[in-house]
Design a protein around this motif. Structure first.
Motif, PDB file in Angstrom:
ATOM      1  N   HIS A  73       0.831  -1.215   0.000  1.00 52.25           N
ATOM      2  CA  HIS A  73       0.000   0.000   0.000  1.00 52.25           C
ATOM      3  C   HIS A  73       0.861   1.259   0.000  1.00 52.25           C
ATOM      4  O   HIS A  73       0.461   2.294   0.537  1.00 52.25           O
ATOM      5  N   ASP A  75       1.519   3.421  -2.161  1.00 48.40           N
ATOM      6  CA  ASP A  75       0.928   4.613  -2.796  1.00 48.40           C
ATOM      7  C   ASP A  75       0.072   5.407  -1.806  1.00 48.40           C
ATOM      8  O   ASP A  75      -0.192   6.590  -2.014  1.00 48.40           O
ATOM      9  N   PHE A  76      -0.400   4.756  -0.741  1.00 49.05           N
ATOM     10  CA  PHE A  76      -1.239   5.452   0.245  1.00 49.05           C
ATOM     11  C   PHE A  76      -0.417   5.874   1.460  1.00 49.05           C
ATOM     12  O   PHE A  76      -0.975   6.314   2.463  1.00 49.05           O
ATOM     13  N   GLU A 193     -13.218  -0.020  -4.198  1.00 51.38           N
ATOM     14  CA  GLU A 193     -11.993   0.755  -4.010  1.00 51.38           C
ATOM     15  C   GLU A 193     -11.721   0.772  -2.509  1.00 51.38           C
ATOM     16  O   GLU A 193     -12.639   1.057  -1.714  1.00 51.38           O
ATOM     17  N   THR A 194     -10.498   0.482  -2.096  1.00 49.29           N
ATOM     18  CA  THR A 194     -10.249   0.351  -0.663  1.00 49.29           C
ATOM     19  C   THR A 194     -10.205   1.701   0.062  1.00 49.29           C
ATOM     20  O   THR A 194      -9.644   2.675  -0.447  1.00 49.29           O
ATOM     21  N   ARG A 197      -6.891   4.062   1.363  1.00 41.29           N
ATOM     22  CA  ARG A 197      -6.391   5.344   0.838  1.00 41.29           C
ATOM     23  C   ARG A 197      -6.805   6.533   1.724  1.00 41.29           C
ATOM     24  O   ARG A 197      -6.240   7.612   1.627  1.00 41.29           O
TER      25      ARG A 197
END
Ligand code: PMP
Length: 354
Positions: A73, A75-76, A193-194, A197
């Motif tokens: 993860h 990117d988050f 979508e999770t 984020r």
């Protein structure tokens, strides 16, 4: 009632898991397992761990897995200290109910939802208040604006498969800055979508996920949660007061490998989505109403046949689906998306409906 039981045990209404029949040749579409199986790299990692691992205690923190999940993860902006790991998401959720949800006000969840939530409320003596889904079986964020000790809902919801967009999840988070909002994303990989984020934006958000579904590792029992460090610290305190080694060495090794093999994951998820869309179209052709699903199952009813009867007819033919004998959804069947062959067998089995 036994003289050895406490009054609490006498009152418990335990969770009833979906049937796990032993018979060979069954088309098993009742507990939302992923028919495509885990990555071969997971099997290799577990085999290699077997060579010298079992003599030793596992890492109580599961640090390698926390790092693998944080990397996944990246990117988050998720750090390993924002990850909690446990023995299936059921165990992670148990710790959430034990330690994160407050016990002085009712916690809120939908009336039609994962049936472990009321069970944990019974076990941990937490009051709850259930919010009815709207007439399209969706969660209405406006319902989650009342005083509460915490909020929990699956997204996509189970057993409906309906997904709540992240904008609506944010509405719930913003309306409840002093409550923990737990989003149970067991099925999110199949088209949702999770909310991971959003974790660094909302300190009251905890997102739970599992390796049982998209990563096809229900038998390994690995789940995790992502949230701000304070929430993770609370979960770790509960864990260390309960079982300091929730994940064994084989589970840790396999789970790390599962996060590393992104290609297998993507192919598996895409395979399930493709089959789900085909299955939905076939069911609709046969007169079923199918709720829009972003999960690895569909929730469907036939206007002329009771859910119970359809489930019984399928069972006679060795096909097992899930029927819930509950108000408002007793007409419905929850059908796990299987392989192309399993789904064809299901559709053929439905041909016997008169
Ligand atoms: N949450 C939901 C909504 C589920 O349907 C399930 C699977 N029964 C779980 C959590 C638990 O999954 P596991 O314990 O296998 O990680």
């Amino acid at each position: 009632m036994s003289k050895y039981w406490s009054a609490l045990v006498s009152e418990l209404k335990p969770y009833v898991p979906g049937e796990q029949p032993k018979m060979a040749n069954l088309v098993k579409l009742n507990t939302n397992e992923n028919p495509f199986g885990p990555s071969p790299k997971v099997i290799a990692a577990i085999k290699s761990e077997l060579n010298d691992g079992l003599r030793l205690y596992p890492d109580p923190e599961g640090q390698a897995l926390k790092e693998a999940i944080a990397d996944y993860h990246v990117d988050f902006g998720i750090a390993p200290s924002q990850v909690f790991v446990g023995n299936g998401s059921d165990e992670v959720l148990a710790h959430v109910f034990q330690g994160l949800l407050k016990h002085d006000k009712p916690i809120l969840f939908p009336d039609i939802t994962y049936s472990f939530y009321p069970v944990y409320c019974g076990l941990y003596q937490i009051e709850s208040c259930v919010m009815p889904l709207n007439d399209r079986f969706e969660i209405d964020p406006a319902d989650y604006r009342r005083p509460n000790g915490g909020i929990i809902f699956p997204n996509p919801n189970a057993p409906t498969g309906r997904y709540l967009g992240l904008g609506h999840v944010e509405d719930i988070l913003q309306a409840n800055p002093d409550s923990v909002v737990v989003v149970d994303e067991a099925y999110v990989d199949f088209g949702g979508e999770t909310a991971i984020r959003l974790v660094n934006q909302y300190p009251n958000l905890l997102v739970c996920q599992t390796l049982s579904k998209a990563r096809s590792l229900a038998g390994l029992r690995v789940g995790f949660a992502v949230g701000n460090e304070e929430l993770i610290e609370a979960l770790s305190r509960v864990k260390d007061s309960f079982n300091s080694y929730p994940l064994d060495r084989l589970a840790l090794a396999g789970a790390v490998a599962a996060f590393e093999d992104k290609q297998w994951f993507e192919d598996s998820v895409n395979g399930v989505i493709r089959e789900r869309e085909k299955l939905t179209a076939e069911l609709e052709k046969r007169g079923f109403e199918v709720l829009p699903s972003k999960a690895n199952f569909v929730f469907a009813r036939h206007p002329e046949h009771a859910g119970e009867d359809v489930a019984a007819l399928l069972r006679e033919q060795g096909i097992i689906v899930r029927h819930f004998n509950k108000p408002r959804i007793s007409d419905f069947l929850r059908i796990t998306v299987g392989t192309a062959d399993q789904n064809k067998a299901l559709i053929k089995g439905l041909g016997k409906l008169s």
